[in-house]
Motif scaffolding. Structure first.
Motif, short mmCIF file in Angstrom:
data_model
loop_
_atom_site.label_atom_id
_atom_site.label_comp_id
_atom_site.label_asym_id
_atom_site.label_seq_id
_atom_site.Cartn_x
_atom_site.Cartn_y
_atom_site.Cartn_z
N ILE A 14 21.65 56.36 42.43
CA ILE A 14 23.05 56.76 42.44
C ILE A 14 23.68 56.53 41.06
N GLU A 15 23.25 55.45 40.41
CA GLU A 15 23.77 55.08 39.09
C GLU A 15 22.97 55.73 37.95
N ARG A 16 22.07 56.64 38.29
CA ARG A 16 21.22 57.34 37.31
C ARG A 16 20.31 56.39 36.54
N VAL A 17 19.74 55.45 37.28
CA VAL A 17 18.79 54.49 36.72
C VAL A 17 17.56 54.50 37.62
N ASN A 18 16.40 54.67 37.02
CA ASN A 18 15.15 54.57 37.78
C ASN A 18 14.72 53.11 37.76
N ILE A 19 14.55 52.54 38.94
CA ILE A 19 14.14 51.14 39.05
C ILE A 19 12.76 51.10 39.70
N THR A 20 11.79 50.62 38.92
CA THR A 20 10.45 50.41 39.41
C THR A 20 10.32 48.93 39.73
N PHE A 21 9.68 48.60 40.85
CA PHE A 21 9.62 47.18 41.21
C PHE A 21 8.20 46.70 41.47
N PHE A 22 8.03 45.41 41.20
CA PHE A 22 6.80 44.67 41.48
C PHE A 22 7.20 43.37 42.13
#
Length: 166
Positions: free
Chosen positions: A22-30
């Protein structure tokens, strides 16, 4: 923008990744530091880091470590020295006593200009992402890429790999 999240709470990771879109940020998680930092070394696309204070350190761990934040800060310092890349970061934790928990690591957070966010507080996601976006946008690399966007387009179109970008 590309952020990397290291947090052992799968539900939180998924929710933050959805909110990031929604905030135009791609969040990849580990879910542990070992795999998260391995990804940082492999891929230079990440512009900021979100750390959980109490997290898994190794992939075989099953119980989050209370000293995981100190380990993560040391790993980040080593990453920055080896790669010569500065990575803004925040700490987001669910501890009720999060403000008094940090002791020695709290000094390290101040020294690295990192900010602390509490998962239970209203609007923490909005404030956290806005803070990181501002830190990234004010960085020298971001300004350079923005100024020469036509040149850096070769990475977006994947003519050259991210490993060459730096």
């Amino acid at each position: 923008m590309e952020f990397l999240l290291i947090d052992d709470d799968l539900v939180y990771c998924q929710a933050l990744a959805r909110f990031g879109k929604i905030e135009r940020v791609n969040i990849t998680f580990f879910h542990n530091h070992e795999e998260g930092f391995a990804e940082l070394y492999k891929n230079s696309k990440y512009q900021a880091l979100i750390l959980d204070a109490k997290c898994l350190i190794r992939s075989e761990d099953v119980i989050p470590h209370e000293k995981a934040l100190g380990v993560a800060i040391n790993m980040l310092t080593e990453f920055e020295q080896k790669t010569e890349r500065f990575l803004p970061f925040v700490v987001c934790t669910g501890f009720d006593s999060f403000k008094t928990f940090f002791g020695e690591e709290g000094g390290l957070l101040e020294k690295k200009k990192a900010k602390l966010f509490h998962k239970g507080e209203m609007n923490h996601q909005t404030e956290m992402i806005a803070y990181l976006k501002q830190r990234v946008e004010n960085s020298q690399n971001f300004q350079l890429e923005k100024q020469h966007s036509d040149v850096f387009e070769i990475f977006e179109k994947e003519y050259l790999g991210q490993d060459v970008r730096e």
